[in-house]
Enzyme design. Structure first.
Site, PDB file in Angstrom:
ATOM      1  N   ASN A   1       0.556  -1.526   0.109  1.00 53.06           N
ATOM      2  CA  ASN A   1       0.061  -0.244  -0.211  1.00 53.06           C
ATOM      3  C   ASN A   1       0.082   0.934   0.160  1.00 53.06           C
ATOM      4  O   ASN A   1       0.673   1.961   0.844  1.00 53.06           O
ATOM      5  CB  ASN A   1      -0.551   0.474   1.121  1.00 53.06           C
ATOM      6  CG  ASN A   1      -1.911  -1.569   1.687  1.00 53.06           C
ATOM      7  OD1 ASN A   1      -2.920  -1.350   0.195  1.00 53.06           O
ATOM      8  ND2 ASN A   1      -2.032  -2.012   1.967  1.00 53.06           N
TER       9      ASN A   1
ATOM     10  N   ARG B   1       7.880   6.964  -1.333  1.00 55.68           N
ATOM     11  CA  ARG B   1       7.604   6.717  -0.442  1.00 55.68           C
ATOM     12  C   ARG B   1       9.229   5.780   0.373  1.00 55.68           C
ATOM     13  O   ARG B   1       8.971   5.329   0.908  1.00 55.68           O
ATOM     14  CB  ARG B   1       6.167   6.366   0.252  1.00 55.68           C
ATOM     15  CG  ARG B   1       5.105   8.133   0.315  1.00 55.68           C
ATOM     16  CD  ARG B   1       4.459   7.534   1.255  1.00 55.68           C
ATOM     17  NE  ARG B   1       4.855   7.191   2.746  1.00 55.68           N
ATOM     18  CZ  ARG B   1       4.232   6.701   3.614  1.00 55.68           C
ATOM     19  NH1 ARG B   1       3.461   5.894   3.475  1.00 55.68           N
ATOM     20  NH2 ARG B   1       4.314   6.465   4.723  1.00 55.68           N
TER      21      ARG B   1
ATOM     22  N   ARG C   1       4.483  -1.585   8.717  1.00 52.07           N
ATOM     23  CA  ARG C   1       5.146  -1.908   7.851  1.00 52.07           C
ATOM     24  C   ARG C   1       6.863  -2.702   9.195  1.00 52.07           C
ATOM     25  O   ARG C   1       7.657  -2.984   9.171  1.00 52.07           O
ATOM     26  CB  ARG C   1       5.948  -1.540   6.673  1.00 52.07           C
ATOM     27  CG  ARG C   1       4.768  -1.127   5.236  1.00 52.07           C
ATOM     28  CD  ARG C   1       4.977  -0.051   4.783  1.00 52.07           C
ATOM     29  NE  ARG C   1       4.226   0.104   4.192  1.00 52.07           N
ATOM     30  CZ  ARG C   1       3.660   1.232   4.186  1.00 52.07           C
ATOM     31  NH1 ARG C   1       4.094   1.909   5.819  1.00 52.07           N
ATOM     32  NH2 ARG C   1       2.598   1.601   3.270  1.00 52.07           N
TER      33      ARG C   1
ATOM     34  N   LYS D   1       1.699 -12.389  -3.488  1.00 51.80           N
ATOM     35  CA  LYS D   1       2.300 -10.960  -4.576  1.00 51.80           C
ATOM     36  C   LYS D   1       4.109 -10.355  -4.056  1.00 51.80           C
ATOM     37  O   LYS D   1       5.230 -10.668  -4.991  1.00 51.80           O
ATOM     38  CB  LYS D   1       1.388 -10.200  -5.031  1.00 51.80           C
ATOM     39  CG  LYS D   1       2.395  -8.929  -6.088  1.00 51.80           C
ATOM     40  CD  LYS D   1       1.441  -7.600  -5.744  1.00 51.80           C
ATOM     41  CE  LYS D   1       2.208  -6.582  -4.910  1.00 51.80           C
ATOM     42  NZ  LYS D   1       1.879  -5.442  -4.583  1.00 51.80           N
TER      43      LYS D   1
ATOM     44  N   PRO E   1       3.500 -12.164 -10.278  1.00 51.40           N
ATOM     45  CA  PRO E   1       3.474 -11.564  -9.229  1.00 51.40           C
ATOM     46  C   PRO E   1       2.454 -10.397  -9.999  1.00 51.40           C
ATOM     47  O   PRO E   1       2.312  -9.614 -10.924  1.00 51.40           O
ATOM     48  CB  PRO E   1       4.339 -10.296  -9.068  1.00 51.40           C
ATOM     49  CG  PRO E   1       5.916 -10.435  -9.070  1.00 51.40           C
ATOM     50  CD  PRO E   1       5.526 -11.821 -10.272  1.00 51.40           C
TER      51      PRO E   1
ATOM     52  N   ASP F   1      -1.030  -7.925  -8.884  1.00 54.33           N
ATOM     53  CA  ASP F   1      -1.403  -7.418  -8.425  1.00 54.33           C
ATOM     54  C   ASP F   1      -2.829  -6.755  -9.163  1.00 54.33           C
ATOM     55  O   ASP F   1      -2.544  -7.563 -10.172  1.00 54.33           O
ATOM     56  CB  ASP F   1      -0.686  -6.062  -7.745  1.00 54.33           C
ATOM     57  CG  ASP F   1      -0.013  -5.204  -9.160  1.00 54.33           C
ATOM     58  OD1 ASP F   1       0.078  -5.476 -10.329  1.00 54.33           O
ATOM     59  OD2 ASP F   1       1.068  -4.100  -9.281  1.00 54.33           O
TER      60      ASP F   1
ATOM     61  N   HIS G   1      -3.397  -4.109 -11.267  1.00 51.62           N
ATOM     62  CA  HIS G   1      -3.156  -3.613 -12.190  1.00 51.62           C
ATOM     63  C   HIS G   1      -2.486  -4.349 -13.611  1.00 51.62           C
ATOM     64  O   HIS G   1      -3.010  -4.924 -14.723  1.00 51.62           O
ATOM     65  CB  HIS G   1      -1.266  -2.996 -12.737  1.00 51.62           C
ATOM     66  CG  HIS G   1      -0.907  -2.024 -13.707  1.00 51.62           C
ATOM     67  ND1 HIS G   1      -2.187  -0.329 -13.855  1.00 51.62           N
ATOM     68  CD2 HIS G   1      -1.001  -1.957 -14.547  1.00 51.62           C
ATOM     69  CE1 HIS G   1      -1.028  -0.047 -14.916  1.00 51.62           C
ATOM     70  NE2 HIS G   1      -0.586  -1.255 -15.520  1.00 51.62           N
TER      71      HIS G   1
ATOM     72  N   PHE H   1       3.590  -4.903 -18.300  1.00 51.58           N
ATOM     73  CA  PHE H   1       2.775  -3.811 -16.570  1.00 51.58           C
ATOM     74  C   PHE H   1       3.954  -2.205 -17.281  1.00 51.58           C
ATOM     75  O   PHE H   1       3.283  -1.948 -16.840  1.00 51.58           O
ATOM     76  CB  PHE H   1       3.935  -4.441 -15.546  1.00 51.58           C
ATOM     77  CG  PHE H   1       3.421  -3.290 -14.162  1.00 51.58           C
ATOM     78  CD1 PHE H   1       2.766  -3.788 -13.553  1.00 51.58           C
ATOM     79  CD2 PHE H   1       4.950  -2.953 -14.132  1.00 51.58           C
ATOM     80  CE1 PHE H   1       2.618  -2.868 -12.538  1.00 51.58           C
ATOM     81  CE2 PHE H   1       4.318  -2.267 -12.852  1.00 51.58           C
ATOM     82  CZ  PHE H   1       3.289  -2.296 -11.803  1.00 51.58           C
TER      83      PHE H   1
END
Length: 405
Positions: free
Chosen positions: A144, A149, A199, A264, A281, A283, A285, A332
């Protein structure tokens, strides 16, 4: 001067666009047109122009453990490499430069019309060979989160807990901290103060589990033997199955036992940290790509569930084989708007020779283009013959014209 390795005349084609790859490098900093990172006990600098890929390494004068928090006083680094300098090998290994990407693109294009249509515009997408621990930490932080970041978190983690390698100007460069360094009970609360949020708990508990419940180097025992750590000999990884090779399935399952690791993240670590190319992976998208281009989203696969996740991976592996994760990463990237107008550079090795001596080894490879491109050790003073020079062929792609509306 030391000669570079010899490839005995075999054809070896590589494609690399540092800008494509560096967009998602979590620990690399860009200063002007140079990318820098403390990695494997040195500060590595990379720069690419239209004809060359350059590298340089600065080594600490003395090995030392940093204080915590680290000293603000600039430490010294040495531009002169040690006699056993392996930076050339590190750059090739880390950027995965010795893989023949032209052959892979041709293989994927023969198997998949959608890939054939989109891939030529993105020739510089390359799967890195990251250290397993670094990949794991980076993808736990990615939950997330966004690229900016994630990079900030990785920089804070290294600055507060990693070994100080040296300074460029006044800027300190720290390498990754080992898992054992993050086992102090105060680490979790400190990471929360640094902005890691939930996290922080995952990182602390994962470091604790790896350090106290597994032997040193456990993560690397999960690696694909065909893609070993730098310096080790590659070995066969077994037969490919629809679900992936047995070693991949074992590695994926082991990673799921760690805090903050779901399917993932486990696949991301398998692909980019453990060398399992068949890891795909998925996700939201990638799920959108599967729906739009590969007829998912109907019947029993109308939402992204565990069964659908597995089905997408099997479908892509059936198309692209044991490097399906790499092919999926090309699509991707092609689907991200941020890359839509980027220039990809195709690099084909032609001659590798250390300058100044007839006896030094030489590589002759297929010549496909007209512009020379090299990997050089120094890039500050190009009037000085570099210690290591790789002559390579490059072709630049003209930006795709927009279709008339």
């Amino acid at each position: 001067m030391r000669p570079i390795f010899q490839v005995n005349g075999s054809q070896s084609s590589a494609k690399i666009s540092i800008e494509h790859v560096a967009e998602i490098w979590n620990r690399w900093r860009k200063v002007d047109d140079i990318w820098l990172c403390a990695i494997h006990g040195r500060i590595l600098s990379l720069r690419q122009d239209s004809t060359h890929l350059y590298y340089r390494a600065a080594f600490p004068d003395n090995a030392f453990e940093p204080p915590t928090p680290p000293s603000s006083a600039p430490g010294s680094t040495a531009d002169t490499p040690p006699e056993d300098d392996d930076t050339e090998a590190l750059v090739r290994h880390y950027l995965n430069l010795d893989t023949n990407l032209t052959e892979l693109y041709e293989q994927w294009s023969r198997a998949d019309a959608n890939f054939k249509k989109k891939a030529p515009r993105f020739a510089g997408v390359r799967i890195l060979r990251q250290d397993a621990w670094e990949a794991l930490v980076g993808f736990v932080c990615s939950s997330n989160n966004n690229i900016i970041r994630i990079s900030q978190m990785m920089e804070k983690l290294c600055r507060h807990y990693g070994p100080l390698i040296g300074h460029i100007g006044l800027d300190p460069y720290h390498d990754m901290p080992a898992p054992s360094i993050l086992c102090n009970p105060k680490v979790e609360s400190h990471l929360r103060q640094l902005g890691f949020g939930y996290r922080a708990k995952y990182l602390y508990q994962t470091a604790l589990l790896i350090s106290q419940q597994h032997e040193p180097g456990w993560l690397d025992t999960l690696r694909n033997p065909e893609s070993p750590v730098m310096g080790q000999k590659a070995m066969d990884a077994g037969d490919m199955q629809p679900e992936g090779r047995e070693g991949y399935r074992i590695a994926h399952e082991e990673l799921l036992s760690l805090q903050g690791v779901g399917p993932k993240v486990a696949d991301c670590v398998c692909l980019m940290g453990l060398g399992w190319g068949e890891a795909v992976p998925v996700d939201t998208h990638v799920w959108q790509i599967a729906q739009r281009d590969y007829k998912f989203g109907k019947g029993k696969h109308n939402s992204l569930t565990k069964a659908t996740y597995d089905a997408v991976g099997k479908r892509f592996r059936s198309l692209w084989g044991k490097e399906a994760g790499w092919a999926h990463s090309v699509l991707f990237t092609a689907d991200l708007r941020v890359f839509s107008d980027r220039l990809a550079i195709q690099i084909t090795e032609k001659d590798i020779k250390s300058e100044g001596a007839e006896s030094r080894p030489k590589i002759r490879l297929k010549e496909e283009t007209v512009t020379a491109i090299s990997i050089k050790r120094e890039f500050e003073d190009e009037s000085i013959a570099p210690d290591h020079s790789v002559a390579i062929e490059a072709a630049t792609r003209v930006k795709r014209r927009k279709k008339a509306q």
